[in-house]
Design a protein around this motif. Structure first.
Motif, PDB file in Angstrom:
ATOM      1  N   ASP A 188      -6.653   1.124  -3.290  1.00  0.00           N
ATOM      2  CA  ASP A 188      -5.643   1.673  -4.156  1.00  0.00           C
ATOM      3  C   ASP A 188      -5.751   3.324  -4.404  1.00  0.00           C
ATOM      4  O   ASP A 188      -5.135   3.935  -5.296  1.00  0.00           O
ATOM      5  CB  ASP A 188      -5.690   0.992  -5.384  1.00  0.00           C
ATOM      6  N   ARG A 207      -6.381   7.329  -3.570  1.00  0.00           N
ATOM      7  CA  ARG A 207      -5.836   8.273  -2.780  1.00  0.00           C
ATOM      8  C   ARG A 207      -6.762   8.871  -1.767  1.00  0.00           C
ATOM      9  O   ARG A 207      -6.520   9.174  -0.587  1.00  0.00           O
ATOM     10  CB  ARG A 207      -5.230   9.473  -3.711  1.00  0.00           C
ATOM     11  N   SER A 257       0.972  -1.197  -0.063  1.00  0.00           N
ATOM     12  CA  SER A 257      -0.090  -0.153  -0.011  1.00  0.00           C
ATOM     13  C   SER A 257       0.895   1.240  -0.234  1.00  0.00           C
ATOM     14  O   SER A 257       1.666   1.201   0.699  1.00  0.00           O
ATOM     15  CB  SER A 257      -0.845  -0.162   1.141  1.00  0.00           C
ATOM     16  N   GLY A 258       0.577   2.391  -0.731  1.00  0.00           N
ATOM     17  CA  GLY A 258       1.011   3.578  -0.803  1.00  0.00           C
ATOM     18  C   GLY A 258       0.694   4.477   0.499  1.00  0.00           C
ATOM     19  O   GLY A 258       1.236   5.437   0.606  1.00  0.00           O
ATOM     20  N   HIS A 259      -0.370   3.968   1.436  1.00  0.00           N
ATOM     21  CA  HIS A 259      -0.508   4.629   2.276  1.00  0.00           C
ATOM     22  C   HIS A 259       0.027   4.102   3.625  1.00  0.00           C
ATOM     23  O   HIS A 259      -0.049   4.394   4.863  1.00  0.00           O
ATOM     24  CB  HIS A 259      -1.948   4.391   2.631  1.00  0.00           C
ATOM     25  N   THR A 285      -4.909   1.260   5.230  1.00  0.00           N
ATOM     26  CA  THR A 285      -4.899   0.560   3.857  1.00  0.00           C
ATOM     27  C   THR A 285      -6.304  -0.180   3.436  1.00  0.00           C
ATOM     28  O   THR A 285      -6.519  -0.260   2.247  1.00  0.00           O
ATOM     29  CB  THR A 285      -3.826  -0.658   4.028  1.00  0.00           C
TER      30      THR A 285
END
Length: 514
Positions: A318, A320, A285-287, A313
């Motif tokens: 996915d 924002r 995850s980008g979070h 997450t």
């Protein structure tokens, strides 16, 4: 088992993701009773196959023929096998109208015999049935057919698969297992094709999710640590040290932070596949600030994943920003009208359902509606809230029937574990409020001008507190607090959490300056 159940299919009933496929595979491959040692098992995955076939029946027949050839070395069109299947018919043919040719013109007789066999095998369905009967009688093989993942298709397809299973079990020399969703099973028993039959049904309960998670992660660590090679990708070189550390940290966290497993267990409602997907999503995850976690692991030797990091997450996936259409987390405070009290209608409905139920957790729908109407809500508003709660999996209805406005409502409803988790655990958390604020209509101009988009943490904390103040004011629209839902306590708990976050940020800033 085969003798007693061969005349009717065996239904494996369970929600999507509870482990019906694993149950079947365990039965076929690892069961130590020896039951399947002399069995020809034909496994048909209707979740991944047969979608493009014009005839589901023909697909099942063709796939059974393919599996017999590929997995069991039985080619139903091979010469000697065909002659073995129709041995009795060939004996009768020898005494038929072409009997004289056998003596005077053997070549012509053989051609007639081949034409006769070709006619017998031309109807693939009948030929397959005869071939399976030959395996049963001549080779002493029991045939078991598994029709799996039909529950991932629509109800019409599920009922069509059941009719195929019923015919196979009743008229073919096979034992048939079929998977079904509970709602399809109950609905079809009342008004569908199952109402005319008496199938044997077994309920498949989900395993303990903490055990599943632990075993999956331990298996993953066997790969990332190098103890287990990737046989299917022998030439692939992967840097797995960081991933191994992250997995180790999560394994340690599920032991020391029971809130993680509680969240996965309750939010997934027994869908093991969903719970495992959330954990997989966490690692990519980008979070998540992976560098921060790895640095703490390097310095301190351990890291406990906090609940808010994991929930972030799950909530965002996915995306924002929070998207109510893709997130498994429901915005309880969203409203479809301009009535500010409606911000609390879904939590109130969930509270009433949970507090006034019978021993099985069910509440009569009429009683629920009367109770909520006494708080000043209209029937249209209540129907909308219950429909949303049903579609989002917060509640379930009797007979697993959808709660559809303009139609007669189901007789009873009850709260599901995701509904309880949404009601009791999520609203007091900043990570939840911070997410759903962007999806909640602010119905008063003055507040709407203050609650605006922002990215950095300090302004988001300020925005969350403004949002809580707005909801506090909206809560005052109730003339009496007899709904059972205590918003002011939830609001106070969330403010306490925000205050703790501010103090942590201050300490972090102080350390950086020092």
């Amino acid at each position: 088992m085969a003798d007693s159940l061969s005349q009717r299919p065996i239904l494996l009933i369970g929600d999507v993701g509870v482990g019906k496929t694993m149950f079947i595979r365990h039965l076929m491959v690892t069961d130590d009773s020896g039951l399947f040692e002399s069995v020809v098992s034909l496994y048909i995955d209707l979740g991944k196959q047969g979608t493009l076939s014009s005839s589901l029946r023909n697909f099942v027949v063709q796939d059974m023929i393919r599996q017999l050839r590929k997995d069991h070395a039985v080619d139903v069109n091979q010469r000697n096998f065909v002659r073995g299947v129709y041995y009795a018919q060939l004996k009768r043919f020898k005494k038929g109208i072409y009997a004289d040719l056998l003596e005077h013109d053997p070549k012509s007789y053989r051609l007639k015999e081949i034409d006769y066999l070709n006619e017998l095998i031309s109807v693939k369905e009948d030929h397959l049935k005869s071939s399976l009967d030959h395996l049963l009688r001549a080779r002493k093989k029991q045939i078991v057919v598994f029709l799996d993942n039909a529950d991932q298709r629509n109800e019409e397809t599920q009922e069509a698969v059941f009719l195929i299973a019923q015919e196979l079990a009743a008229k073919w020399p096979v034992t048939v297992f079929m998977t079904l969703r509970p709602e399809t099973f109950h609905q079809s028993q009342r008004t569908g094709v199952l109402s005319g039959y008496h199938p044997r049904a077994f309920s498949i309960e989900p395993p303990r999710i903490d055990l599943v998670v632990r075993r999956r992660l331990e298996f993953a660590r066997q790969i990332t640590s190098g103890n287990l090679s990737l046989v299917t990708l022998p030439d692939l070189i992967v840097e797995t040290v960081s991933l191994d550390s992250m997995i180790a940290a999560f394994l340690h966290s599920i032991d020391d932070n029971e809130d993680l497993i509680k969240a996965i267990d309750n939010m997934s409602a027994g869908n093991i596949r969903t719970g495992l997907d959330w954990i997989r999503q966490f690692f990519g995850s980008g979070h998540i600030n992976t560098d921060k976690i790895l640095n703490i692991l390097k310095v301190q030797g351990s890291y406990i994943v906090p609940l808010h990091e994991f929930l972030r997450t799950v909530i965002y996936g996915d995306n924002r920003h929070y998207d109510p259409n893709s997130s498994p987390v429901t915005n309880l405070f969203s409203v479809p009208s301009i009535d500010r009290r409606e911000h609390f209608l879904v939590p109130i409905c969930l509270t009433v359902i949970r507090r006034t139920t019978d021993n099985d957790g069910w509440l009569d729908t009429g009683t629920l509606i009367d109770r909520v109407q006494s708080f000043g809500f209209q029937l249209k508003q209540i129907n909308t809230a219950l429909q949303k709660s049903t579609e989002r999996g917060l509640i379930e209805t009797s007979g697993r029937r959808l709660f559809i406005r303009r139609l007669n409502p189901p007789k009873a409803v009850r709260i599901r574990t995701p509904g309880v988790y949404h009601l009791d655990y999520l609203p007091p958390l900043f990570v939840y409020v911070d997410a759903v604020v962007v999806d909640t209509p602010i119905l008063e101009t003055g507040w709407r001008s203050q609650i605006t988009h922002t990215e950095s943490i300090e302004p988001r904390l300020d925005r969350a507190e403004l949002f809580l103040e707005y909801l506090d004011e909206s809560w005052q629209k109730f003339t009496a607090n007899d709904t059972g839902f205590d918003w002011l306590t939830v609001s106070s708990q969330c403010r306490t959490g925000i205050h703790k976050i501010r103090k942590r940020l201050q300490r972090r800033t102080h350390r950086s300056v020092s």
